[in-house]
Motif scaffolding. Sequence first.
Motif, short mmCIF file in Angstrom:
data_model
loop_
_atom_site.label_atom_id
_atom_site.label_comp_id
_atom_site.label_asym_id
_atom_site.label_seq_id
_atom_site.Cartn_x
_atom_site.Cartn_y
_atom_site.Cartn_z
N ARG A 86 14.89 -8.30 21.21
CA ARG A 86 14.80 -8.88 22.56
C ARG A 86 14.42 -7.82 23.58
N ALA A 87 15.05 -6.66 23.50
CA ALA A 87 14.77 -5.60 24.47
C ALA A 87 13.31 -5.17 24.37
N ALA A 88 12.83 -5.05 23.14
CA ALA A 88 11.44 -4.65 22.95
C ALA A 88 10.50 -5.68 23.58
N ARG A 89 10.80 -6.96 23.36
CA ARG A 89 9.94 -8.00 23.94
C ARG A 89 10.00 -7.98 25.45
N VAL A 90 11.20 -7.80 25.98
CA VAL A 90 11.35 -7.76 27.44
C VAL A 90 10.44 -6.69 28.02
N ILE A 91 10.47 -5.52 27.45
CA ILE A 91 9.69 -4.41 27.98
C ILE A 91 8.20 -4.65 27.85
N VAL A 92 7.83 -5.00 26.66
CA VAL A 92 6.41 -5.12 26.36
C VAL A 92 5.80 -6.33 27.08
N HIS A 93 6.53 -7.43 27.07
CA HIS A 93 6.01 -8.62 27.76
C HIS A 93 6.11 -8.44 29.28
N GLY A 94 7.17 -7.85 29.73
CA GLY A 94 7.32 -7.62 31.17
C GLY A 94 6.19 -6.75 31.68
N PHE A 95 5.96 -5.66 31.01
CA PHE A 95 4.90 -4.75 31.44
C PHE A 95 3.54 -5.44 31.35
N ALA A 96 3.29 -6.06 30.23
CA ALA A 96 1.98 -6.67 30.00
C ALA A 96 1.70 -7.79 30.98
N SER A 134 11.29 -13.94 32.95
CA SER A 134 10.20 -14.86 32.61
C SER A 134 10.35 -15.37 31.18
N LEU A 135 10.82 -14.51 30.29
CA LEU A 135 11.06 -14.99 28.93
C LEU A 135 12.17 -16.04 28.93
N GLU A 136 13.23 -15.77 29.63
CA GLU A 136 14.35 -16.72 29.63
C GLU A 136 13.95 -18.03 30.29
N ALA A 137 13.26 -17.95 31.42
CA ALA A 137 12.89 -19.17 32.14
C ALA A 137 11.97 -20.05 31.30
N ALA A 138 11.14 -19.41 30.48
CA ALA A 138 10.20 -20.17 29.66
C ALA A 138 10.79 -20.54 28.31
N GLY A 139 12.06 -20.25 28.11
CA GLY A 139 12.67 -20.58 26.83
C GLY A 139 12.22 -19.67 25.70
N GLY A 140 11.78 -18.48 26.07
CA GLY A 140 11.21 -17.59 25.07
C GLY A 140 12.20 -16.87 24.17
N PHE A 141 13.47 -17.08 24.41
CA PHE A 141 14.44 -16.31 23.63
C PHE A 141 15.05 -17.06 22.45
N GLY A 142 14.59 -18.25 22.22
CA GLY A 142 15.19 -18.99 21.12
C GLY A 142 16.62 -19.26 21.43
N PRO A 170 1.52 -18.37 24.10
CA PRO A 170 2.79 -19.04 24.38
C PRO A 170 3.92 -18.02 24.44
N VAL A 171 4.87 -18.28 25.33
CA VAL A 171 5.99 -17.36 25.47
C VAL A 171 7.07 -17.69 24.44
N ASP A 172 7.13 -18.93 24.03
CA ASP A 172 8.16 -19.33 23.07
C ASP A 172 7.55 -19.93 21.81
N PRO A 173 6.73 -19.16 21.10
CA PRO A 173 5.98 -19.73 19.97
C PRO A 173 6.87 -20.32 18.88
N LEU A 174 8.04 -19.74 18.70
CA LEU A 174 8.85 -20.20 17.56
C LEU A 174 9.35 -21.63 17.70
N HIS A 175 9.31 -22.14 18.94
CA HIS A 175 9.86 -23.49 19.13
C HIS A 175 8.84 -24.58 19.13
N GLN A 176 7.56 -24.21 19.00
CA GLN A 176 6.54 -25.24 19.00
C GLN A 176 5.85 -25.20 17.64
N PRO A 177 5.92 -26.30 16.93
CA PRO A 177 5.42 -26.36 15.56
C PRO A 177 4.05 -25.72 15.39
N GLN A 178 3.15 -25.96 16.35
CA GLN A 178 1.79 -25.46 16.18
C GLN A 178 1.73 -23.93 16.20
#
Lengths: 185, 185
Positions: free
Chosen positions: A143-153, B154-162, A104-112
């Motif tokens: 945020r910057a770290a996630r952008v880079i790492v998730h963007g690249f990955a 992609s993080l922003e569009a998916a709500g990944g930034f809290g 999930p891209v937004d894990p913190l917002h989904q209880p599971q």
Amino acid sequence: MPRAGLTQARVVDVAIALVDERGLAALTLAAVAQRCGVAAPSLYKHVSNIADLRTLVGVRVLQEMTGELATAISGRSGADAVASLMWAYRDYVTEHPARYAAMPVDPLHQPQFAKAGWRMLEVIQAALRPWGLDEPNLIHAIRAARVIVHGFASLEAAGGFGLPHGLDETFERVIRMFLATLPEL
Amino acid sequence: MPRAGLTQARVVDVAIALVDERGLAALTLAAVAQRCGVAAPSLYKHVSNIADLRTLVGVRVLQEMTGELATAISGRSGADAVASLMWAYRDYVTEHPARYAAMPVDPLHQPQFAKAGWRMLEVIQAALRPWGLDEPNLIHAIRAARVIVHGFASLEAAGGFGLPHGLDETFERVIRMFLATLPEL
DNA sequence: AGGGTTAGCTATTGCGATTAGCATAAAAGC
DNA sequence: GCTTTTATGCTAATCGCAATAGCTAACCCT
């Protein structure tokens, strides 16, 4: 008629193997059931529905990856730890490209996902701790770290880079780029 | 029984409106047909199947976005043009978050997307031209730009930034981070 | 051994994609 | 204008997957 001895964990194992082999889109209850040697409706004894199975797979992947990241920073600190963390992130994705799409891209917002999501966030925070960033700067840095790492990955996992030539070098550069924005130690 | 006057372009229009309103997962032939006031099989006169429709939507989005990017750099150059390009990318995504998910990540490798994909690449290259980078450095620079812009979007569009709090500031920082890695002009 | 619980099954429904074959509106030819 | 052709939309039907209901038998515990 002997039992197949399924458990939720085994169903998730099979689901992940399926994702690895045929991609996230191939994750159907029918396909999982077949691999388990069981009729499709039987799976409902272990997962509540297909969405639930996808969630369980996502949680697994998130946990597994968090473990890798934690290992990567253990015994290291400063720029060394951060670089190691980012490489571990990318390594996980190159080793299991299809799995990454299940995360999930937004894990913190989904209880599971929240618990596993916070754990990963803690690991990242731990790596950045030596810089002693204040609240807003820490948020920007994470945020910057996630952008880079998730963007690249995500680009790499989806084959978005065209020729893979020199990708390690590119990754090294973006890591240096990120580290350069953190105040010197 | 009067005709509905559908064309492939109109079907794609309707599909995009549907994606905007209900998300990419809601893009089904059944739903598009209903919105067009037509029975589902009738759509096969205009698209060959659901995969085809998804492709057509993706091409549209890619073209549309390329247009925005081209506009954003026109009349600008150097760091100004690059920053404007990156903001335009993000703006498109925040305005149409669901559409972004329809855009292919590896357009250059799929024949249907290749043309539109190259056009976007050309726009990005144009923005980086003033630096006069040689082949390998240009490739690293383009990759880094994509990583940042796609990662953020992609993080922003998916709500990944809290909390969206301070996201503009974060984006400004990652743009500065990227520009700082390009040799000074 | 017996009773409750649980895992698996078959049968069935519903929805979306897709194909086949039909009917007629619209366009093209004369 | 009338015919011929083409193209657009329709209904009917099939297939695959998700999901529910209700049955049966395996397992567990005493």
